[in-house]
Design a protein around this motif. Sequence first.
Motif, PDB file in Angstrom:
ATOM      1  N   LEU A  59       1.992  -2.318  -2.378  1.00  0.00           N
ATOM      2  CA  LEU A  59       1.192  -1.582  -4.301  1.00  0.00           C
ATOM      3  C   LEU A  59       0.271  -3.028  -4.448  1.00  0.00           C
ATOM      4  O   LEU A  59       0.447  -4.004  -3.969  1.00  0.00           O
ATOM      5  N   ASP A  60      -0.516  -2.183  -5.579  1.00  0.00           N
ATOM      6  CA  ASP A  60      -1.655  -3.665  -5.476  1.00  0.00           C
ATOM      7  C   ASP A  60      -1.390  -3.643  -6.816  1.00  0.00           C
ATOM      8  O   ASP A  60      -0.050  -3.489  -7.662  1.00  0.00           O
ATOM      9  N   PRO A  61      -2.363  -4.487  -7.511  1.00  0.00           N
ATOM     10  CA  PRO A  61      -1.787  -4.973  -8.860  1.00  0.00           C
ATOM     11  C   PRO A  61      -1.494  -4.080 -10.109  1.00  0.00           C
ATOM     12  O   PRO A  61      -0.872  -4.556 -10.881  1.00  0.00           O
ATOM     13  N   TYR A  62      -1.915  -2.888 -10.115  1.00  0.00           N
ATOM     14  CA  TYR A  62      -2.061  -2.317 -10.617  1.00  0.00           C
ATOM     15  C   TYR A  62      -0.936  -1.111 -10.482  1.00  0.00           C
ATOM     16  O   TYR A  62      -0.612   0.406 -10.623  1.00  0.00           O
ATOM     17  N   GLY A  63       0.088  -1.384  -8.999  1.00  0.00           N
ATOM     18  CA  GLY A  63       1.008  -0.921  -9.327  1.00  0.00           C
ATOM     19  C   GLY A  63       0.674   0.738  -7.689  1.00  0.00           C
ATOM     20  O   GLY A  63       1.354   2.152  -8.071  1.00  0.00           O
ATOM     21  N   ASP A  64      -0.517   1.112  -7.505  1.00  0.00           N
ATOM     22  CA  ASP A  64      -0.569   1.829  -6.380  1.00  0.00           C
ATOM     23  C   ASP A  64      -0.853   1.481  -5.097  1.00  0.00           C
ATOM     24  O   ASP A  64      -0.998  -0.051  -4.903  1.00  0.00           O
ATOM     25  N   PRO A  65      -0.807   2.293  -4.116  1.00  0.00           N
ATOM     26  CA  PRO A  65      -0.414   2.146  -2.892  1.00  0.00           C
ATOM     27  C   PRO A  65      -1.158   1.389  -1.790  1.00  0.00           C
ATOM     28  O   PRO A  65      -2.826   1.663  -2.390  1.00  0.00           O
ATOM     29  N   ALA A  66      -1.148   0.546  -1.076  1.00  0.00           N
ATOM     30  CA  ALA A  66      -2.044  -0.529  -0.894  1.00  0.00           C
ATOM     31  C   ALA A  66      -1.422   0.278   0.774  1.00  0.00           C
ATOM     32  O   ALA A  66      -0.956   0.189   1.688  1.00  0.00           O
ATOM     33  N   PRO A  67      -2.874   0.006   1.799  1.00  0.00           N
ATOM     34  CA  PRO A  67      -2.639   0.510   2.996  1.00  0.00           C
ATOM     35  C   PRO A  67      -1.786  -0.601   3.205  1.00  0.00           C
ATOM     36  O   PRO A  67      -1.232   0.233   5.339  1.00  0.00           O
ATOM     37  N   SER A  68      -1.482  -1.273   3.845  1.00  0.00           N
ATOM     38  CA  SER A  68      -0.208  -2.706   4.843  1.00  0.00           C
ATOM     39  C   SER A  68      -0.217  -3.867   3.604  1.00  0.00           C
ATOM     40  O   SER A  68      -0.762  -3.846   1.982  1.00  0.00           O
ATOM     41  N   PHE A  69       1.012  -4.629   3.758  1.00  0.00           N
ATOM     42  CA  PHE A  69       2.102  -5.185   2.911  1.00  0.00           C
ATOM     43  C   PHE A  69       0.881  -6.795   2.489  1.00  0.00           C
ATOM     44  O   PHE A  69      -0.079  -7.521   1.991  1.00  0.00           O
ATOM     45  N   LYS A  70       0.053  -6.549   3.692  1.00  0.00           N
ATOM     46  CA  LYS A  70      -1.210  -8.251   4.038  1.00  0.00           C
ATOM     47  C   LYS A  70      -1.861  -7.878   3.215  1.00  0.00           C
ATOM     48  O   LYS A  70      -2.280  -8.732   2.385  1.00  0.00           O
TER      49      LYS A  70
END
Length: 434
Positions: free
Chosen positions: A57-68
């Motif tokens: 998740l990014d800082p705003y709680g939205d999905p990110a493509p990967s943990f890295k």
Amino acid sequence: MGLEDAGDLVLHIILSKIGPEGTAIVACVSKRLQISASEESLWSIFCSLHLNISTPLDPYGDPAPSFKRAYQMWRESFRMYPWSLVKRVRTCWDNLKQWLSLNFPEAKATLRKGCTEDDLEEVETALKVKLPLPTRLLYRFVDGQEPSSPSNGVMGIIGGYSAYSHEVNVYLLPLKEVIRETNEILGHLEISRRLNLIVVAVSALSTMKIFFLDCANGQLYTGTGARQMLPCVPESLVRSVHETNGDQQQDAMLLWLEEHGRRLQTGVIKIREQDGFKSISLFPEIPPLCSVAVTNGVQVRASSVFIPEMSNLRDQPPAYWYAYSIRMSLVPEGCILKGTTHSSCQLYWRHWSIRADDQVIDTVNGEAVIGQYPLLKAGEEEEFVYESCSSFPTTSGSIEGSFTFVPGSLKDSKGSQFEVQVAEFPLKLPDYIF
């Protein structure tokens, strides 16, 4: 043996130990190390340890493509702040949100999504202040609360207390409200803008309870009835932060919220439900701040809260006001007198001994409590609760006493009256004021 010669498992363990910064450096050495340093399982560990997230998740709680990529987005978003401070603020909010999720989800739902740097700059421009770094970060993660009202329940995450008609329940202001309330309240109180004060929290039920952040020294204050400013966090802690980290690291508001979270998590304060509405009650629930006594099956718990907004420290002698809460109940086994068990008993009389600095300054004797004669019944889960208040000339005092009960009821007495102890409980100016 060099890193190049290490097996995949050994390399994974080594990289997890040296952390994300070390891993990023190792990735520049060779193609093989770059591949190992990019493994999702490795970055999921870093995200869990440093950010407390189990999905990307990014800082705003939205999905990110990967943990890295999630980790990179966090570092990029907060690159202007010390990373140790980012993790500390994140932990503070995580602890509060976790407790709210389990105990008060309705209040958790009022927490607003974090603000942007542009939002923070708008506040600084509008109010002509420079926000301390911890305060900026607190708002980057959570932009205060949506205002609540008595009609939909009072859901301030700081909570409150009541005494007679004086009711308090404090919530954190969103940035837009910080601007409006600061302009309105400072103007009404005729407080100079040069003092660098902003309003960060208020009571939804009483306009008298206000919390001010001093952006110059980082201290958090609340006002008395005589317009005196009382620090809400021990001055020694704020000075220590100032000496260690410099002017931009003041964190009284962060210390305040961390202490509040500790009190919630350890059960010092809890949820109270009344008339179908839930709220966080600031009356302590466990010793030594809460006294507990059981006499002949009647349990009485008692504790107090300092009321700064009613106090006047300029008076001679000064007036320190405290609200106190008395909770009484009958144990499931019932009331036991001389070997006989009764399923109910009713309060008739009260007696109080009030001390300031260990000297008795007043005694109270009278019928009932707040005009009521509570009837306690065995097996009832809810306690009978009443709250009152008292003024003291010193910062430290105590109250103890007794209640006179009748077995059965006042209309149908089943035996002789008996005394129930109210163990001594403290009334003391606290280190942290909420």
